[in-house]
Design a protein around this motif. Structure first.
Motif, PDB file in Angstrom:
ATOM      1  N   LYS A 108     -15.414 -15.928  -0.855  1.00  0.00           N
ATOM      2  CA  LYS A 108     -14.142 -15.217  -1.051  1.00  0.00           C
ATOM      3  C   LYS A 108     -13.993 -14.744  -2.498  1.00  0.00           C
ATOM      4  O   LYS A 108     -13.569 -13.615  -2.741  1.00  0.00           O
ATOM      5  N   ILE A 109     -14.365 -15.608  -3.452  1.00  0.00           N
ATOM      6  CA  ILE A 109     -14.299 -15.224  -4.867  1.00  0.00           C
ATOM      7  C   ILE A 109     -15.214 -14.024  -5.114  1.00  0.00           C
ATOM      8  O   ILE A 109     -14.809 -13.046  -5.752  1.00  0.00           O
ATOM      9  N   THR A 110     -16.439 -14.096  -4.606  1.00  0.00           N
ATOM     10  CA  THR A 110     -17.404 -13.016  -4.802  1.00  0.00           C
ATOM     11  C   THR A 110     -16.900 -11.717  -4.199  1.00  0.00           C
ATOM     12  O   THR A 110     -16.969 -10.659  -4.832  1.00  0.00           O
ATOM     13  N   GLU A 111     -16.371 -11.776  -2.985  1.00  0.00           N
ATOM     14  CA  GLU A 111     -15.846 -10.568  -2.328  1.00  0.00           C
ATOM     15  C   GLU A 111     -14.708  -9.958  -3.139  1.00  0.00           C
ATOM     16  O   GLU A 111     -14.637  -8.736  -3.310  1.00  0.00           O
ATOM     17  N   THR A 112     -13.813 -10.795  -3.640  1.00  0.00           N
ATOM     18  CA  THR A 112     -12.676 -10.304  -4.417  1.00  0.00           C
ATOM     19  C   THR A 112     -13.155  -9.737  -5.743  1.00  0.00           C
ATOM     20  O   THR A 112     -12.703  -8.671  -6.175  1.00  0.00           O
ATOM     21  N   PHE A 113     -14.077 -10.433  -6.407  1.00  0.00           N
ATOM     22  CA  PHE A 113     -14.650  -9.980  -7.673  1.00  0.00           C
ATOM     23  C   PHE A 113     -15.264  -8.596  -7.500  1.00  0.00           C
ATOM     24  O   PHE A 113     -15.068  -7.701  -8.329  1.00  0.00           O
ATOM     25  N   GLU A 114     -15.997  -8.417  -6.404  1.00  0.00           N
ATOM     26  CA  GLU A 114     -16.698  -7.154  -6.163  1.00  0.00           C
ATOM     27  C   GLU A 114     -15.745  -5.975  -5.984  1.00  0.00           C
ATOM     28  O   GLU A 114     -16.102  -4.839  -6.291  1.00  0.00           O
ATOM     29  N   VAL A 115     -14.535  -6.227  -5.523  1.00  0.00           N
ATOM     30  CA  VAL A 115     -13.538  -5.156  -5.406  1.00  0.00           C
ATOM     31  C   VAL A 115     -13.249  -4.554  -6.787  1.00  0.00           C
ATOM     32  O   VAL A 115     -13.029  -3.353  -6.927  1.00  0.00           O
ATOM     33  N   PHE A 116     -13.282  -5.396  -7.828  1.00  0.00           N
ATOM     34  CA  PHE A 116     -12.968  -4.962  -9.190  1.00  0.00           C
ATOM     35  C   PHE A 116     -14.222  -4.588  -9.990  1.00  0.00           C
ATOM     36  O   PHE A 116     -14.123  -4.148 -11.126  1.00  0.00           O
ATOM     37  N   ASP A 117     -15.389  -4.765  -9.407  1.00  0.00           N
ATOM     38  CA  ASP A 117     -16.669  -4.473 -10.056  1.00  0.00           C
ATOM     39  C   ASP A 117     -17.001  -3.002  -9.834  1.00  0.00           C
ATOM     40  O   ASP A 117     -17.759  -2.645  -8.926  1.00  0.00           O
ATOM     41  N   ARG A 118     -16.457  -2.156 -10.675  1.00  0.00           N
ATOM     42  CA  ARG A 118     -16.567  -0.708 -10.489  1.00  0.00           C
ATOM     43  C   ARG A 118     -17.997  -0.181 -10.662  1.00  0.00           C
ATOM     44  O   ARG A 118     -18.368   0.836 -10.109  1.00  0.00           O
ATOM     45  N   GLU A 119     -18.810  -0.877 -11.456  1.00  0.00           N
ATOM     46  CA  GLU A 119     -20.184  -0.445 -11.705  1.00  0.00           C
ATOM     47  C   GLU A 119     -21.181  -1.090 -10.738  1.00  0.00           C
ATOM     48  O   GLU A 119     -22.373  -0.814 -10.814  1.00  0.00           O
ATOM     49  N   SER A 120     -20.693  -1.991  -9.876  1.00  0.00           N
ATOM     50  CA  SER A 120     -21.556  -2.741  -8.941  1.00  0.00           C
ATOM     51  C   SER A 120     -22.707  -3.451  -9.670  1.00  0.00           C
ATOM     52  O   SER A 120     -23.846  -3.453  -9.218  1.00  0.00           O
ATOM     53  N   ASN A 121     -22.362  -4.056 -10.826  1.00  0.00           N
ATOM     54  CA  ASN A 121     -23.377  -4.756 -11.614  1.00  0.00           C
ATOM     55  C   ASN A 121     -22.988  -6.215 -11.878  1.00  0.00           C
ATOM     56  O   ASN A 121     -23.434  -6.813 -12.856  1.00  0.00           O
ATOM     57  N   LYS A 122     -22.139  -6.756 -11.012  1.00  0.00           N
ATOM     58  CA  LYS A 122     -21.704  -8.158 -11.095  1.00  0.00           C
ATOM     59  C   LYS A 122     -20.913  -8.462 -12.367  1.00  0.00           C
ATOM     60  O   LYS A 122     -20.899  -9.582 -12.853  1.00  0.00           O
ATOM     61  N   THR A 123     -20.246  -7.433 -12.934  1.00  0.00           N
ATOM     62  CA  THR A 123     -19.371  -7.644 -14.087  1.00  0.00           C
ATOM     63  C   THR A 123     -18.052  -6.914 -13.869  1.00  0.00           C
ATOM     64  O   THR A 123     -17.986  -5.915 -13.130  1.00  0.00           O
ATOM     65  N   VAL A 124     -17.017  -7.453 -14.499  1.00  0.00           N
ATOM     66  CA  VAL A 124     -15.708  -6.784 -14.498  1.00  0.00           C
ATOM     67  C   VAL A 124     -15.162  -6.792 -15.921  1.00  0.00           C
ATOM     68  O   VAL A 124     -15.528  -7.640 -16.737  1.00  0.00           O
ATOM     69  N   ASP A 125     -14.281  -5.876 -16.188  1.00  0.00           N
ATOM     70  CA  ASP A 125     -13.572  -5.841 -17.462  1.00  0.00           C
ATOM     71  C   ASP A 125     -12.726  -7.104 -17.556  1.00  0.00           C
ATOM     72  O   ASP A 125     -12.083  -7.502 -16.581  1.00  0.00           O
ATOM     73  N   VAL A 126     -12.721  -7.724 -18.717  1.00  0.00           N
ATOM     74  CA  VAL A 126     -11.980  -8.973 -18.913  1.00  0.00           C
ATOM     75  C   VAL A 126     -10.497  -8.811 -18.552  1.00  0.00           C
ATOM     76  O   VAL A 126      -9.846  -9.754 -18.101  1.00  0.00           O
ATOM     77  N   ARG A 127      -9.973  -7.605 -18.691  1.00  0.00           N
ATOM     78  CA  ARG A 127      -8.556  -7.344 -18.385  1.00  0.00           C
ATOM     79  C   ARG A 127      -8.252  -7.426 -16.887  1.00  0.00           C
ATOM     80  O   ARG A 127      -7.097  -7.488 -16.491  1.00  0.00           O
ATOM     81  N   GLU A 128      -9.293  -7.443 -16.056  1.00  0.00           N
ATOM     82  CA  GLU A 128      -9.114  -7.513 -14.600  1.00  0.00           C
ATOM     83  C   GLU A 128      -9.009  -8.956 -14.091  1.00  0.00           C
ATOM     84  O   GLU A 128      -8.646  -9.177 -12.936  1.00  0.00           O
ATOM     85  N   ILE A 129      -9.324  -9.935 -14.929  1.00  0.00           N
ATOM     86  CA  ILE A 129      -9.393 -11.327 -14.474  1.00  0.00           C
ATOM     87  C   ILE A 129      -8.062 -11.805 -13.891  1.00  0.00           C
ATOM     88  O   ILE A 129      -8.031 -12.432 -12.832  1.00  0.00           O
ATOM     89  N   GLY A 130      -6.953 -11.510 -14.533  1.00  0.00           N
ATOM     90  CA  GLY A 130      -5.644 -11.913 -14.001  1.00  0.00           C
ATOM     91  C   GLY A 130      -5.401 -11.340 -12.615  1.00  0.00           C
ATOM     92  O   GLY A 130      -4.910 -12.036 -11.720  1.00  0.00           O
ATOM     93  N   CYS A 131      -5.768 -10.086 -12.403  1.00  0.00           N
ATOM     94  CA  CYS A 131      -5.611  -9.449 -11.084  1.00  0.00           C
ATOM     95  C   CYS A 131      -6.484 -10.126 -10.046  1.00  0.00           C
ATOM     96  O   CYS A 131      -6.056 -10.344  -8.908  1.00  0.00           O
ATOM     97  N   ILE A 132      -7.710 -10.466 -10.431  1.00  0.00           N
ATOM     98  CA  ILE A 132      -8.632 -11.110  -9.490  1.00  0.00           C
ATOM     99  C   ILE A 132      -8.096 -12.475  -9.094  1.00  0.00           C
ATOM    100  O   ILE A 132      -8.077 -12.832  -7.908  1.00  0.00           O
TER     101      ILE A 132
END
Length: 170
Positions: free
Chosen positions: A19-43
């Motif tokens: 579930k964490i991975t699926e949610t993280f991937e929604v915010f992973d705009r580059e599809s490279n297993k990273t998100v902008d630190v500012r997205e963490i609260g939303c995730i």
């Protein structure tokens, strides 16, 4: 017996991590297993947790953030967030507490709060709303004809059904 419990816990951890991975991937705009630190609260909030901004910052202290871009890699986020969910941290605020908070803002005890008072209370002190957050809330919370918040009705919109949030439904 202990082996069965361990398998059950392993299954729960696997489900949580999926579930964490699926949610993280929604915010992973580059599809490279990273998100902008500012997205963490939303995730974190998308996963059914409700931390304050200060709690999000403390959470970020536990997660290795890649500089200089300020990105968080899934492999660093996953163990920290798994523990948060297993520990059932940042649970929703109960309805009676929400009501009590609105009643504290209702200085005249009339069952509503004016737009001006609401803006004053939510943009000063504590963890103030941003301009955008305030506009979003006013658009949803205020009666469009009177510009007041009938908080006994509005509180229902703020209550989270814990039986539908993850992983608190188990």
């Amino acid at each position: 017996m202990a082996e069965r419990e361990e398998k059950g816990e392993d299954a729960l951890v696997a489900e949580i991590q999926k579930k964490i991975t699926e949610t993280f991937e929604v915010f992973d705009r580059e599809s490279n297993k990273t998100v902008d630190v500012r997205e963490i609260g939303c995730i974190v909030r998308a996963l059914g947790c409700f931390p304050t901004e200060a709690e999000v910052q403390k959470l970020l202290e536990q997660i290795e953030v890649e500089e200089p871009g300020g990105f968080v890699h899934l492999e660093h986020f996953l163990p920290v967030m798994t523990k948060v969910l297993l520990d059932k941290r940042f649970q929703p605020i109960p309805e009676d507490v929400i009501l009590h908070a609105f009643e504290a803002l209702d200085e005249n005890k009339c069952g509503y709060i004016t737009k001006d008072d609401l803006v004053k209370h939510l943009t000063q002190g504590g963890e103030p709303f941003t301009q955008e957050e305030m506009e979003d809330m006013l658009a949803v919370a205020l009666d469009p004809e009177t510009d007041i918040l009938h908080y006994r009705d509005y509180r229902v919109k703020l209550v989270v059904d814990e039986t539908k949030t993850f992983p608190f439904n188990g």
